[in-house]
Motif scaffolding. Structure first.
Motif, mmCIF file in Angstrom:
data_model
loop_
_atom_site.group_PDB
_atom_site.id
_atom_site.type_symbol
_atom_site.label_atom_id
_atom_site.label_comp_id
_atom_site.label_asym_id
_atom_site.label_seq_id
_atom_site.Cartn_x
_atom_site.Cartn_y
_atom_site.Cartn_z
ATOM 1 N N ASP A 78 39.631 -3.694 -7.268
ATOM 2 C CA ASP A 78 39.734 -5.137 -7.519
ATOM 3 C C ASP A 78 40.700 -5.746 -6.497
ATOM 4 O O ASP A 78 41.866 -5.354 -6.424
ATOM 5 N N PRO A 79 40.249 -6.692 -5.678
ATOM 6 C CA PRO A 79 41.124 -7.293 -4.654
ATOM 7 C C PRO A 79 42.406 -7.880 -5.221
ATOM 8 O O PRO A 79 43.463 -7.807 -4.579
ATOM 9 N N LYS A 80 42.337 -8.458 -6.413
ATOM 10 C CA LYS A 80 43.537 -9.049 -7.014
ATOM 11 C C LYS A 80 44.563 -7.973 -7.356
ATOM 12 O O LYS A 80 45.771 -8.174 -7.187
ATOM 13 N N THR A 83 46.071 -6.789 -4.086
ATOM 14 C CA THR A 83 46.993 -7.813 -3.580
ATOM 15 C C THR A 83 48.307 -7.773 -4.349
ATOM 16 O O THR A 83 49.402 -7.841 -3.766
ATOM 17 N N ARG A 84 48.199 -7.668 -5.663
ATOM 18 C CA ARG A 84 49.398 -7.615 -6.500
ATOM 19 C C ARG A 84 50.242 -6.389 -6.153
ATOM 20 O O ARG A 84 51.472 -6.472 -6.059
ATOM 21 N N ALA A 85 49.583 -5.241 -5.980
ATOM 22 C CA ALA A 85 50.303 -4.007 -5.639
ATOM 23 C C ALA A 85 50.985 -4.127 -4.285
ATOM 24 O O ALA A 85 52.142 -3.713 -4.112
ATOM 25 N N GLN A 86 50.276 -4.700 -3.310
ATOM 26 C CA GLN A 86 50.848 -4.849 -1.977
ATOM 27 C C GLN A 86 52.048 -5.798 -1.985
ATOM 28 O O GLN A 86 53.069 -5.540 -1.328
ATOM 29 N N LEU A 87 51.926 -6.903 -2.721
ATOM 30 C CA LEU A 87 53.046 -7.845 -2.808
ATOM 31 C C LEU A 87 54.246 -7.211 -3.503
ATOM 32 O O LEU A 87 55.399 -7.419 -3.094
#
Length: 257
Positions: A78-80, A83-87
């Protein structure tokens, strides 16, 4: 703490050889994860016994099982979520890097002493000497205000009418105070007044309705070095970090689309 540990467990790889503490569906859990958590707990002043180590291993197994299930379910596609993990990882690195910078570039005592010297030169706080009459209702306060307008003595009225038993026998004297010593509505009114002036309207606080008389004003003495040392040190650290970040940004090639 749990967020930091989780991020480190799944996003930071350290190329060292460690013993295995467990194997979950063919995936090993290296001892370095256990030792990292143990060290973090010990930094908090807690001793780790064998039972606690065993509990940490069980927690690591839970994390691994859930991580495997998340991959299998497609959640990590899931892209979201990515993204959350990367942030989260970037925020973690940001915090740890700046903490490390301050450790390697500390604010020394001389810096803090110099800052205190500047602080004293620019310190302009005032102290106020005031008295008050405290009433239960606005109507009672307005009646007392009318008596004052008819030349009633403030101190005598405080003794006879005020419900503040700690001050009424002293003519309602609140003593000398600064901003942080007084409730906000009263202080905000006092700083607008002149010596000898009485409030034109009653002031409401959680204690009731007040009539205020400003007796005197004087320049306040600055707090001692020990009282503000940590606050000044924190301010200098923030300034140092901001300058370092500004320098990094100035050196970077940044293009905002």
């Amino acid at each position: 703490m749990n967020k930091i540990i989780t991020c480190l467990l799944f996003f930071i790889h350290i190329p060292l050889v460690w013993s295995d503490v467990a194997n979950v569906n063919g995936e090993i859990i290296e001892e370095r994860f256990l030792e990292f958590i143990v060290e973090e707990v010990e930094k908090q002043g807690r001793e780790i016994n064998q039972d606690m180590r065993n509990n940490i291993v069980e927690r690591l197994i839970d994390l691994k099982v859930i991580n495997q299930a998340a991959k299998k379910s497609g959640l990590l596609d899931d892209p979201k979520i990515l993204t959350r993990a990367q942030l989260s990882t970037q925020e973690l690195i940001y915090t740890l890097f700046l903490q490390d910078y301050i450790i390697k570039n500390p604010v020394n005592d001389k810096d803090v002493e110099d800052e205190y010297t500047k602080f004293k030169k620019t310190f302009k706080d005032k102290e106020y000497l005031a008295s008050h009459i405290l009433l239960k209702t606005k109507n009672e306060a307005e009646d007392a205000l009318k008596k004052l307008s008819e030349d009633a003595d403030f101190a005598m009225l405080a003794k006879s009418k005020s419900i503040d038993h700690e001050t009424k026998d002293n003519g309602g004297s609140l003593g000398w105070f600064r901003k942080n010593d007084m409730v906000v509505p009263i202080f905000n009114q006092v700083i607008k007044m002149s010596k000898g002036e009485v409030t034109k309207t009653p002031i409401q606080t959680k204690f009731g309705w007040h009539l205020i008389k400003l007796i005197d004003i004087k320049n306040a003495n600055p707090p001692s070095f020990e009282e503000v040392k940590e606050e000044l040190k924190t301010g200098l650290q923030k300034t140092k970090l901001k300058k370092y970040l500004d320098d990094l940004r100035a050196q970077a090639k940044i293009k905002i689309n």
